[in-house]
Design a protein around this motif. Structure first.
Motif, short mmCIF file in Angstrom:
data_model
loop_
_atom_site.label_atom_id
_atom_site.label_comp_id
_atom_site.label_asym_id
_atom_site.label_seq_id
_atom_site.Cartn_x
_atom_site.Cartn_y
_atom_site.Cartn_z
N MET A 1 0.82 -1.19 0.00
CA MET A 1 0.00 0.00 0.00
C MET A 1 0.87 1.26 0.00
O MET A 1 0.55 2.20 -0.68
N ASP A 2 1.94 1.26 0.78
CA ASP A 2 2.80 2.44 0.85
C ASP A 2 3.42 2.77 -0.50
O ASP A 2 3.53 3.94 -0.86
N ASP A 3 3.82 1.75 -1.24
CA ASP A 3 4.40 1.99 -2.57
C ASP A 3 3.36 2.60 -3.50
O ASP A 3 3.67 3.51 -4.27
N SER A 4 2.15 2.10 -3.43
CA SER A 4 1.09 2.62 -4.28
C SER A 4 0.79 4.09 -3.95
O SER A 4 0.61 4.92 -4.84
N ILE A 5 0.76 4.42 -2.67
CA ILE A 5 0.53 5.81 -2.26
C ILE A 5 1.69 6.68 -2.71
O ILE A 5 1.49 7.78 -3.23
N ARG A 6 2.89 6.20 -2.51
CA ARG A 6 4.08 6.98 -2.87
C ARG A 6 4.11 7.31 -4.37
O ARG A 6 4.39 8.43 -4.76
N VAL A 7 3.77 6.36 -5.21
CA VAL A 7 3.82 6.57 -6.65
C VAL A 7 2.59 7.31 -7.16
O VAL A 7 2.70 8.32 -7.85
N ASN A 8 1.40 6.83 -6.80
CA ASN A 8 0.18 7.34 -7.42
C ASN A 8 -0.37 8.61 -6.80
O ASN A 8 -1.04 9.38 -7.47
N LEU A 9 -0.13 8.85 -5.53
CA LEU A 9 -0.61 10.08 -4.92
C LEU A 9 0.50 11.12 -4.77
O LEU A 9 0.37 12.24 -5.24
N ARG A 10 1.57 10.72 -4.13
CA ARG A 10 2.65 11.67 -3.91
C ARG A 10 3.31 12.12 -5.21
O ARG A 10 3.69 13.27 -5.35
N GLY A 11 3.41 11.22 -6.17
CA GLY A 11 4.00 11.58 -7.45
C GLY A 11 3.22 12.68 -8.15
O GLY A 11 3.79 13.68 -8.59
N HIS A 12 1.91 12.54 -8.22
CA HIS A 12 1.08 13.58 -8.83
C HIS A 12 1.14 14.87 -8.01
O HIS A 12 1.19 15.96 -8.56
N PHE A 13 1.10 14.73 -6.70
CA PHE A 13 1.11 15.90 -5.84
C PHE A 13 2.39 16.72 -6.00
O PHE A 13 2.34 17.94 -6.12
N CYS A 14 3.53 16.05 -6.02
CA CYS A 14 4.81 16.77 -6.11
C CYS A 14 4.94 17.53 -7.42
O CYS A 14 5.36 18.69 -7.43
N VAL A 15 4.56 16.92 -8.52
CA VAL A 15 4.61 17.60 -9.81
C VAL A 15 3.67 18.80 -9.81
O VAL A 15 4.03 19.91 -10.23
N SER A 16 2.47 18.62 -9.31
CA SER A 16 1.48 19.70 -9.27
C SER A 16 1.96 20.85 -8.39
O SER A 16 1.78 22.02 -8.73
N ARG A 17 2.54 20.52 -7.25
CA ARG A 17 3.02 21.56 -6.32
C ARG A 17 4.10 22.42 -6.98
O ARG A 17 4.06 23.65 -6.90
N HIS A 18 5.05 21.78 -7.64
CA HIS A 18 6.13 22.54 -8.28
C HIS A 18 5.62 23.36 -9.46
O HIS A 18 6.04 24.50 -9.66
N ALA A 19 4.71 22.80 -10.23
CA ALA A 19 4.14 23.54 -11.35
C ALA A 19 3.36 24.74 -10.86
O ALA A 19 3.49 25.84 -11.41
N ALA A 20 2.57 24.57 -9.81
CA ALA A 20 1.78 25.68 -9.27
C ALA A 20 2.68 26.79 -8.74
O ALA A 20 2.40 27.98 -8.97
#
Length: 78
Positions: A1-20
């Motif tokens: 579960m942690d790997d899935s969260i790290r890739v699928n949630l945190r990955g999108h979040f980090c890119v979005s945060r930097h773009a914003a």
């Protein structure tokens, strides 16, 4: 579960945060960017798959985050 969260949630979040942050800085400097964030997710977030409850849950959360945070909060700042 942690790997899935790290890739699928945190990955999108980090890119979005930097773009914003980049777009916000450009807007403050007087050159707003006409840009978009496009996140993809699996249909498992809507329908689920047998034996993949954790994956479906993470995909569903990713879709919700994209709609709530990006669509509403970033739209408010331009």
């Amino acid at each position: 579960m942690d790997d899935s969260i790290r890739v699928n949630l945190r990955g999108h979040f980090c890119v979005s945060r930097h773009a914003a942050a980049y777009w916000r800085d450009k807007a403050k400097a007087g050159t707003p960017a006409a840009a978009r964030i496009v996140n993809t997710s699996s249909g498992a977030g809507l329908m689920g798959n047998v034996g993949q409850a954790n994956y479906g849950a993470v995909q569903g959360r990713g879709r919700g985050r994209s709609r709530s945070i990006q669509a509403t909060e970033l739209a408010a700042t331009g």
